[in-house]
Design a protein around this motif. Structure first.
Motif, PDB file in Angstrom:
ATOM      1  N   SER A   1       0.829  -1.210   0.000  1.00 17.99           N
ATOM      2  CA  SER A   1       0.000   0.000   0.000  1.00 17.99           C
ATOM      3  C   SER A   1       0.864   1.262   0.000  1.00 17.99           C
ATOM      4  O   SER A   1       2.014   1.250   0.445  1.00 17.99           O
ATOM      5  CB  SER A   1      -0.905   0.022   1.234  1.00 17.99           C
ATOM      6  OG  SER A   1      -1.735  -1.114   1.293  1.00 17.99           O
ATOM      7  N   ASP A   2       0.304   2.339  -0.458  1.00 15.73           N
ATOM      8  CA  ASP A   2       0.962   3.638  -0.385  1.00 15.73           C
ATOM      9  C   ASP A   2       1.145   4.019   1.082  1.00 15.73           C
ATOM     10  O   ASP A   2       0.266   3.762   1.910  1.00 15.73           O
ATOM     11  CB  ASP A   2       0.079   4.686  -1.084  1.00 15.73           C
ATOM     12  CG  ASP A   2       0.797   6.020  -1.240  1.00 15.73           C
ATOM     13  OD1 ASP A   2       0.918   6.734  -0.223  1.00 15.73           O
ATOM     14  OD2 ASP A   2       1.208   6.332  -2.361  1.00 15.73           O
ATOM     15  N   PRO A   3       2.285   4.615   1.449  1.00 17.86           N
ATOM     16  CA  PRO A   3       2.513   5.016   2.843  1.00 17.86           C
ATOM     17  C   PRO A   3       1.380   5.864   3.420  1.00 17.86           C
ATOM     18  O   PRO A   3       1.074   5.779   4.613  1.00 17.86           O
ATOM     19  CB  PRO A   3       3.827   5.805   2.770  1.00 17.86           C
ATOM     20  CG  PRO A   3       4.544   5.223   1.602  1.00 17.86           C
ATOM     21  CD  PRO A   3       3.477   4.881   0.600  1.00 17.86           C
ATOM     22  N   VAL A   4       0.759   6.674   2.581  1.00 15.18           N
ATOM     23  CA  VAL A   4      -0.347   7.507   3.053  1.00 15.18           C
ATOM     24  C   VAL A   4      -1.481   6.642   3.594  1.00 15.18           C
ATOM     25  O   VAL A   4      -2.178   7.022   4.546  1.00 15.18           O
ATOM     26  CB  VAL A   4      -0.862   8.417   1.913  1.00 15.18           C
ATOM     27  CG1 VAL A   4      -2.109   9.177   2.342  1.00 15.18           C
ATOM     28  CG2 VAL A   4       0.226   9.389   1.486  1.00 15.18           C
ATOM     29  N   GLN A   5      -1.660   5.445   2.998  1.00 11.67           N
ATOM     30  CA  GLN A   5      -2.728   4.569   3.440  1.00 11.67           C
ATOM     31  C   GLN A   5      -2.455   4.023   4.832  1.00 11.67           C
ATOM     32  O   GLN A   5      -3.390   3.817   5.614  1.00 11.67           O
ATOM     33  CB  GLN A   5      -2.900   3.409   2.446  1.00 11.67           C
ATOM     34  CG  GLN A   5      -3.485   3.831   1.110  1.00 11.67           C
ATOM     35  CD  GLN A   5      -3.640   2.648   0.174  1.00 11.67           C
ATOM     36  OE1 GLN A   5      -2.823   2.420  -0.717  1.00 11.67           O
ATOM     37  NE2 GLN A   5      -4.678   1.883   0.381  1.00 11.67           N
ATOM     38  N   LEU A   6      -1.184   3.764   5.156  1.00  5.71           N
ATOM     39  CA  LEU A   6      -0.858   3.303   6.503  1.00  5.71           C
ATOM     40  C   LEU A   6      -1.196   4.376   7.528  1.00  5.71           C
ATOM     41  O   LEU A   6      -1.811   4.086   8.559  1.00  5.71           O
ATOM     42  CB  LEU A   6       0.622   2.925   6.604  1.00  5.71           C
ATOM     43  CG  LEU A   6       1.095   2.555   8.020  1.00  5.71           C
ATOM     44  CD1 LEU A   6       0.344   1.359   8.566  1.00  5.71           C
ATOM     45  CD2 LEU A   6       2.609   2.301   8.034  1.00  5.71           C
ATOM     46  N   VAL A   7      -0.805   5.603   7.254  1.00  7.49           N
ATOM     47  CA  VAL A   7      -1.097   6.699   8.188  1.00  7.49           C
ATOM     48  C   VAL A   7      -2.605   6.856   8.347  1.00  7.49           C
ATOM     49  O   VAL A   7      -3.117   7.006   9.469  1.00  7.49           O
ATOM     50  CB  VAL A   7      -0.468   8.015   7.704  1.00  7.49           C
ATOM     51  CG1 VAL A   7      -0.877   9.167   8.622  1.00  7.49           C
ATOM     52  CG2 VAL A   7       1.053   7.892   7.657  1.00  7.49           C
ATOM     53  N   ALA A   8      -3.344   6.797   7.242  1.00  9.53           N
ATOM     54  CA  ALA A   8      -4.800   6.930   7.307  1.00  9.53           C
ATOM     55  C   ALA A   8      -5.414   5.783   8.096  1.00  9.53           C
ATOM     56  O   ALA A   8      -6.359   5.983   8.874  1.00  9.53           O
ATOM     57  CB  ALA A   8      -5.381   6.978   5.893  1.00  9.53           C
ATOM     58  N   ALA A   9      -4.871   4.568   7.907  1.00 12.92           N
ATOM     59  CA  ALA A   9      -5.393   3.408   8.626  1.00 12.92           C
ATOM     60  C   ALA A   9      -5.121   3.518  10.118  1.00 12.92           C
ATOM     61  O   ALA A   9      -5.968   3.153  10.942  1.00 12.92           O
ATOM     62  CB  ALA A   9      -4.772   2.128   8.062  1.00 12.92           C
ATOM     63  N   VAL A  10      -3.948   4.020  10.486  1.00 12.54           N
ATOM     64  CA  VAL A  10      -3.618   4.218  11.897  1.00 12.54           C
ATOM     65  C   VAL A  10      -4.595   5.198  12.529  1.00 12.54           C
ATOM     66  O   VAL A  10      -5.141   4.958  13.605  1.00 12.54           O
ATOM     67  CB  VAL A  10      -2.163   4.717  12.049  1.00 12.54           C
ATOM     68  CG1 VAL A  10      -1.924   5.281  13.444  1.00 12.54           C
ATOM     69  CG2 VAL A  10      -1.194   3.579  11.761  1.00 12.54           C
ATOM     70  N   ARG A  11      -4.830   6.302  11.852  1.00 12.23           N
ATOM     71  CA  ARG A  11      -5.763   7.300  12.382  1.00 12.23           C
ATOM     72  C   ARG A  11      -7.163   6.724  12.520  1.00 12.23           C
ATOM     73  O   ARG A  11      -7.858   6.966  13.512  1.00 12.23           O
ATOM     74  CB  ARG A  11      -5.785   8.521  11.465  1.00 12.23           C
ATOM     75  CG  ARG A  11      -4.578   9.424  11.618  1.00 12.23           C
ATOM     76  CD  ARG A  11      -4.710  10.602  10.693  1.00 12.23           C
ATOM     77  NE  ARG A  11      -3.744  11.644  10.988  1.00 12.23           N
ATOM     78  CZ  ARG A  11      -3.236  12.453  10.075  1.00 12.23           C
ATOM     79  NH1 ARG A  11      -3.588  12.334   8.817  1.00 12.23           N
ATOM     80  NH2 ARG A  11      -2.372  13.378  10.413  1.00 12.23           N
ATOM     81  N   ALA A  12      -7.595   5.966  11.499  1.00  9.59           N
ATOM     82  CA  ALA A  12      -8.941   5.390  11.543  1.00  9.59           C
ATOM     83  C   ALA A  12      -9.075   4.393  12.685  1.00  9.59           C
ATOM     84  O   ALA A  12     -10.073   4.396  13.417  1.00  9.59           O
ATOM     85  CB  ALA A  12      -9.250   4.717  10.208  1.00  9.59           C
ATOM     86  N   ALA A  13      -8.071   3.540  12.848  1.00  7.08           N
ATOM     87  CA  ALA A  13      -8.117   2.546  13.917  1.00  7.08           C
ATOM     88  C   ALA A  13      -8.133   3.217  15.287  1.00  7.08           C
ATOM     89  O   ALA A  13      -8.860   2.792  16.194  1.00  7.08           O
ATOM     90  CB  ALA A  13      -6.927   1.591  13.803  1.00  7.08           C
ATOM     91  N   LEU A  14      -7.337   4.269  15.445  1.00  6.61           N
ATOM     92  CA  LEU A  14      -7.308   4.993  16.716  1.00  6.61           C
ATOM     93  C   LEU A  14      -8.659   5.631  17.050  1.00  6.61           C
ATOM     94  O   LEU A  14      -9.024   5.787  18.210  1.00  6.61           O
ATOM     95  CB  LEU A  14      -6.228   6.072  16.687  1.00  6.61           C
ATOM     96  CG  LEU A  14      -4.790   5.586  16.837  1.00  6.61           C
ATOM     97  CD1 LEU A  14      -3.808   6.679  16.469  1.00  6.61           C
ATOM     98  CD2 LEU A  14      -4.524   5.072  18.252  1.00  6.61           C
ATOM     99  N   SER A  15      -9.411   5.971  16.005  1.00  2.00           N
ATOM    100  CA  SER A  15     -10.727   6.589  16.218  1.00  2.00           C
ATOM    101  C   SER A  15     -11.826   5.549  16.394  1.00  2.00           C
ATOM    102  O   SER A  15     -12.992   5.909  16.562  1.00  2.00           O
ATOM    103  CB  SER A  15     -11.067   7.514  15.049  1.00  2.00           C
ATOM    104  OG  SER A  15     -11.276   6.768  13.856  1.00  2.00           O
ATOM    105  N   GLY A  16     -11.439   4.263  16.349  1.00  2.00           N
ATOM    106  CA  GLY A  16     -12.418   3.208  16.585  1.00  2.00           C
ATOM    107  C   GLY A  16     -13.022   2.607  15.339  1.00  2.00           C
ATOM    108  O   GLY A  16     -13.910   1.752  15.424  1.00  2.00           O
ATOM    109  N   GLU A  17     -12.529   3.016  14.175  1.00  2.00           N
ATOM    110  CA  GLU A  17     -13.053   2.461  12.924  1.00  2.00           C
ATOM    111  C   GLU A  17     -12.365   1.138  12.589  1.00  2.00           C
ATOM    112  O   GLU A  17     -11.234   0.883  13.001  1.00  2.00           O
ATOM    113  CB  GLU A  17     -12.825   3.451  11.780  1.00  2.00           C
ATOM    114  CG  GLU A  17     -13.526   4.776  11.934  1.00  2.00           C
ATOM    115  CD  GLU A  17     -13.189   5.713  10.790  1.00  2.00           C
ATOM    116  OE1 GLU A  17     -13.006   5.238   9.650  1.00  2.00           O
ATOM    117  OE2 GLU A  17     -13.094   6.933  11.032  1.00  2.00           O
TER     118      GLU A  17
END
Length: 213
Positions: free
Chosen positions: A115-131
């Motif tokens: 995946s693009d590195p941006v996707q990892l950062v977005a996934a981390v943020r989403a997981a932290l928010s409970g998604e």
């Protein structure tokens, strides 16, 4: 962002130091993210995190292919020990079956290393928010009712080690089981998948996206 703004705490588990360093640099470019721990194998990650209070580390970015018992088993153990800990699987394996096992084991999401590195950062943020974070392409391929979906977590572990070319003795040592127990699991796996030989096992794995390479 002010200095008093709370930073989210993250741990990394990957057996490659260079890879961990890259993750750390990428994530800490975001001012609200802080990497507070790194681990090079599953056992070190489990015992390191288990010594912390639930919630002290909010998110673990977890590679599955590490020395020892492996990330999938560690994920199951962590979910029991630290139920508040969110776990984002970050792996090279684009496997529908493996994603399904991670989901059932309690992971918050699954991101492939292609995946693009941006996707990892977005996934981390989403997981932290409970998604929940699951790749659309892989999620669409989840096939309920396939024979391997009926494997128990331990049987699936043994299957993954068999596909990696490990023998019964080696698997027994890694999983801390007796060779006889591993041999029994191997028999159960073959029965449930309806296969009789190692060649048939490999063919089945390739057909169903289970092969590790």
């Amino acid at each position: 962002m002010s200095d008093c703004t709370r930073r989210h705490t993250i741990a990394l588990a990957d057996d490659h130091a260079v890879v961990r360093a890259g993750y750390r640099r990428l994530l800490e470019l975001e001012p609200e993210l802080a990497v507070v721990a790194e681990y090079a194998d599953a056992e070190a990650a489990y015992f390191g995190l288990a010594q912390q209070q639930d919630g002290e580390v909010e998110l673990l970015v977890l590679d599955l292919s590490m020395p020892g018992r492996g990330g999938l088993e560690m994920l199951r153990r962590l979910r029991q020990r630290l139920p508040a800990l969110k776990v984002l699987v970050f792996t090279m394996h684009e496997s529908v079956a493996l994603m399904s096992q991670c989901r059932d084991a309690g992971a918050s999401g699954y991101v492939t290393k292609s995946s693009d590195p941006v996707q990892l950062v977005a996934a981390v943020r989403a997981a932290l928010s409970g998604e929940s974070v699951w790749p659309a392409a892989l999620a669409a391929g989840l096939r309920e009712g396939s024979p391997h979906e009926r494997l128990s977590p331990r049987e699936f572990d043994v299957l993954q080690h068999l596909l990696a070319g490990r023998g019964v003795e080696q698997i027994a040592q890694i999983l801390h089981l007796s060779p006889k127990t591993v041999a029994n699991y191997q028999t159960l796996v073959r029965q449930k998948l309806g296969i009789g030989t190692a060649v048939e096992l490999l063919h089945y794995a390739r057909e169903h996206g289970l092969a590790t390479s």
